[in-house]
Design a protein around this motif. Structure first.
Motif, mmCIF file in Angstrom:
data_model
loop_
_atom_site.group_PDB
_atom_site.id
_atom_site.type_symbol
_atom_site.label_atom_id
_atom_site.label_comp_id
_atom_site.label_asym_id
_atom_site.label_seq_id
_atom_site.Cartn_x
_atom_site.Cartn_y
_atom_site.Cartn_z
ATOM 1 N N UNK A 218 -23.907 17.645 7.192
ATOM 2 C CA UNK A 218 -23.033 16.980 8.163
ATOM 3 C C UNK A 218 -21.752 17.783 8.326
ATOM 4 N N UNK A 219 -21.269 17.882 9.569
ATOM 5 C CA UNK A 219 -20.015 18.558 9.854
ATOM 6 C C UNK A 219 -18.881 17.536 9.907
ATOM 7 N N UNK A 220 -17.774 17.905 9.289
ATOM 8 C CA UNK A 220 -16.582 17.063 9.260
ATOM 9 C C UNK A 220 -15.487 17.778 10.044
ATOM 10 N N UNK A 221 -15.039 17.174 11.139
ATOM 11 C CA UNK A 221 -13.967 17.755 11.947
ATOM 12 C C UNK A 221 -12.786 16.797 11.959
ATOM 13 N N UNK A 222 -11.597 17.370 12.035
ATOM 14 C CA UNK A 222 -10.404 16.529 11.952
ATOM 15 C C UNK A 222 -9.254 17.174 12.690
ATOM 16 N N UNK A 223 -8.336 16.336 13.139
ATOM 17 C CA UNK A 223 -7.042 16.746 13.654
ATOM 18 C C UNK A 223 -6.016 15.938 12.866
ATOM 19 N N UNK A 224 -5.413 16.558 11.865
ATOM 20 C CA UNK A 224 -4.610 15.853 10.879
ATOM 21 C C UNK A 224 -3.128 15.902 11.239
ATOM 22 N N UNK A 225 -2.433 14.809 10.963
ATOM 23 C CA UNK A 225 -0.983 14.792 11.102
ATOM 24 C C UNK A 225 -0.370 15.653 10.001
ATOM 25 N N UNK A 226 0.875 16.110 10.180
ATOM 26 C CA UNK A 226 1.505 16.918 9.123
ATOM 27 C C UNK A 226 1.563 16.207 7.777
ATOM 28 N N UNK A 227 1.754 14.881 7.793
ATOM 29 C CA UNK A 227 1.825 14.153 6.532
ATOM 30 C C UNK A 227 0.501 14.210 5.787
ATOM 31 N N UNK A 228 -0.599 13.960 6.520
ATOM 32 C CA UNK A 228 -1.913 13.999 5.868
ATOM 33 C C UNK A 228 -2.231 15.417 5.417
ATOM 34 N N UNK A 229 -1.871 16.408 6.221
ATOM 35 C CA UNK A 229 -2.115 17.807 5.841
ATOM 36 C C UNK A 229 -1.388 18.144 4.540
ATOM 37 N N UNK A 230 -0.149 17.714 4.409
ATOM 38 C CA UNK A 230 0.612 18.007 3.193
ATOM 39 C C UNK A 230 -0.039 17.379 1.959
ATOM 40 N N UNK A 231 -0.497 16.137 2.116
ATOM 41 C CA UNK A 231 -1.153 15.471 0.990
ATOM 42 C C UNK A 231 -2.476 16.140 0.635
ATOM 43 N N UNK A 232 -3.240 16.525 1.672
ATOM 44 C CA UNK A 232 -4.531 17.169 1.419
ATOM 45 C C UNK A 232 -4.346 18.526 0.767
ATOM 46 N N UNK A 233 -3.353 19.292 1.202
ATOM 47 C CA UNK A 233 -3.071 20.586 0.578
ATOM 48 C C UNK A 233 -2.761 20.416 -0.902
ATOM 49 N N UNK A 234 -1.967 19.402 -1.227
ATOM 50 C CA UNK A 234 -1.593 19.161 -2.620
ATOM 51 C C UNK A 234 -2.811 18.823 -3.471
ATOM 52 N N UNK A 235 -3.693 17.965 -2.917
ATOM 53 C CA UNK A 235 -4.873 17.550 -3.677
ATOM 54 C C UNK A 235 -5.854 18.705 -3.850
ATOM 55 N N UNK A 236 -6.096 19.458 -2.778
ATOM 56 C CA UNK A 236 -7.045 20.560 -2.879
ATOM 57 C C UNK A 236 -6.542 21.662 -3.804
ATOM 58 N N UNK A 237 -5.233 21.868 -3.842
ATOM 59 C CA UNK A 237 -4.679 22.864 -4.764
ATOM 60 C C UNK A 237 -5.016 22.500 -6.207
ATOM 61 N N UNK A 238 -5.009 21.201 -6.513
ATOM 62 C CA UNK A 238 -5.273 20.761 -7.884
ATOM 63 C C UNK A 238 -6.758 20.619 -8.182
ATOM 64 N N UNK A 239 -7.543 20.125 -7.225
ATOM 65 C CA UNK A 239 -8.945 19.813 -7.486
ATOM 66 C C UNK A 239 -9.902 20.927 -7.069
#
Length: 516
Positions: A218-239
């Protein structure tokens, strides 16, 4: 494209839309069988250009027809409760084509408001160009995408001028060329990005999970707000750090890379063994986060089906370790992966008679279906049983046959899975259906729910969407049928789980009833 050609005065067209639609079919068939070999090259080019013009004018007519069907809810007369079901299942259009046509109709059609007043098209210049046969529905979709990205701060008169400019350009350009013009227009309207504000970002935010492909991916596509992008960057950096949450490494570290108590030497060794790409690490980090959420009761109260991962599989596939299983949310997964799921969850199983979907063991309840009955419905129905409905089981209700208020019992052989709209439509309203469980005379459809429009003399129909694999099923095994206390499937799964390296979360996960 040449200028639109007027209808010859010698041809008198009927005023009746039904007669016009039938005449359109006849004209198209006559053109299909016409002798094109007798034409010169110039005449052949003229035929091709005129036919394309007709196809584009037909797109404009299609928008008007869809608008009229929607405004008057005429699809309900044919037994459908939603417009997209009528287009997708009634007219047998692909999901992408349904979306294309409904979006085009919403932008170039003349819609009605709540007071019955007919409104001008949202894109008036584009609607006029489509009616002239100068642009296609593909042009309409490109213009719609560009207009959606214009910032809210841009004045309305400039927005209207932009739409007129795009419609004019579409008369001479192909859709891909028109998109480039749209990008230059957006850059002119907001050259430094200052016109874009929080309203624009919130209006265009989205996250879409596409349907599974033939490989079950399955393909996952998104258009993220800056707030969600910042949170996702933080989580992916750790996980998603190298060496962490690696399914290919049996000694992989799990969780966040900065969790306390992690041995630096083990971290370095795991990172050296990690050969995954950054995209693969992000994928595996997402899976680890989902596992974390599922095991920490992030879905609400435990024990409810809405917070459980429920899977159905065929007994033959379970015994051979092949085939495809189905979750209550509509996801297909290989049976070979089912053991990995069941090792960390309570395995709910359903056993069926032969190659049909007829549940062997029936239960009784009161007004609302019990958890056991809901599980049985999922195993048999897989999703909404109404023809043309693709809602997965997690979005259905237990539909009584006959209705509860008309004396229908809450017995498994009088229940069927139906989404909220079809559950109500089966009882009241202009799209009312008659429903019942099909008997053994239905062959492979025995035990499934048959639907028939109440005011139409048609045979009952089943929903094939959730049973696309049924014609490909292997013959049923010749083994003895399951007993009333337990089944071979339970012990087959127990045998597989016993050899699985994961340890169940609770000892009760493996406590099946004894064999009869």
């Amino acid at each position: 494209m040449p200028a639109p050609q007027s209808t010859p005065s010698s041809v008198e067209l009927p005023d009746d839309p039904v007669a016009l639609a039938q005449l359109l079919v006849g004209v198209t068939e006559a053109l299909r069988t016409a002798n094109l070999d007798a034409l010169t090259e110039d005449e052949l080019v003229t035929v091709a250009e005129t036919a394309e013009q007709a196809r584009r004018v037909a797109d404009a007519a299609d928008a008007q027809i869809i608008t009229a069907v929607s405004d008057r809810a005429a699809y309900r007369k044919a037994g459908w409760i939603r417009l997209n079901q009528f287009l997708g299942f009634g007219l047998r259009l692909a999901p992408g084509e349904v979306k294309r046509r409904t979006l085009a109709a919403a932008k170039v059609g003349r819609l009605s408001n709540l007071r019955g007043e007919v409104l001008d098209p949202v894109l008036p210049a584009t609607a006029a160009a489509l009616a002239d046969g100068a642009v296609s529905a593909a042009h309409v979709l490109v213009i719609t995408d560009v207009m959606r990205l214009i910032p809210d701060r841009v004045p309305a008169d400039i927005v209207a001028d932009a739409e007129t400019h795009l419609a004019q350009a579409a008369r001479t350009l192909a859709p891909d060329q028109l998109r480039k013009v749209g990008h230059r227009l957006l850059a002119h309207l907001d050259p430094d990005g200052q016109a874009t504000d929080e309203r624009d970002r919130q209006r265009t935010r989205e996250l879409t999970l596409a349907h599974q492909d033939v490989r079950l991916m399955s393909k996952l596509t998104a258009c993220l707000t800056p707030q969600v992008r910042a949170k996702l960057d933080l989580i992916l950096t750790a996980w998603a750090a190298p060496g962490f949450n690696n399914p290919d490494d049996p000694d992989s570290l799990h969780g966040a890379c900065d969790a306390p108590g992690i041995d630096p030497a083990a971290r370095e060794a795991a990172a050296q063994r990690d050969l995954r790409s950054p995209g693969q690490r992000n994928h595996d980090a997402l899976e680890a986060l989902l596992d974390f959420a599922l095991t920490h009761q992030a879905l609400g109260a435990p024990g409810k089906l809405s917070s459980s991962l429920v899977i159905t599989a065929d007994l033959t596939d379970l015994a051979t370790g092949t085939g495809i299983a189905l979750t209550a949310t509509g996801t297909r997964l290989p049976v070979s992966a089912l053991v990995d799921f069941a090792a960390d969850a309570v395995p709910y199983l359903e056993v069926f008679a032969g190659a049909t979907r007829e549940v062997l063991y029936l239960g009784r309840g009161k007004r609302f279906a019990s958890k056991a009955q809901r599980l049985a419905l999922f195993g048999r129905d897989r999703g909404c049983t109404a023809p043309g409905c693709d809602r997965p089981f997690s979005q259905t209700e237990a539909h009584h046959m006959p209705d509860w208020q008309h004396g229908g019992p809450t017995d498994i052989d009088h229940l069927g899975a139906a989404c909220g709209g079809h559950n109500r439509a089966a009882s009241t309203g202009p799209a009312r259906w008659d429903t019942h469980i099909l008997d053994t005379q239905a062959g492979d459809d025995a035990g499934r729910v048959g639907w028939k429009p109440a005011d139409r003399d048609l045979p009952p129909a089943v929903n094939p969407i959730h049973y696309a694999d049924l014609p490909l099923r292997r013959p049923p095994p010749t083994a003895d049928p399951p007993t009333g206390r337990t089944s071979p499937a339970e012990y087959q799964l127990l045998h597989l789980l016993a050899g699985h390296p994961a340890t169940p979360l609770r000892a009760t996960d493996l406590q099946f009833p004894p064999a009869a």
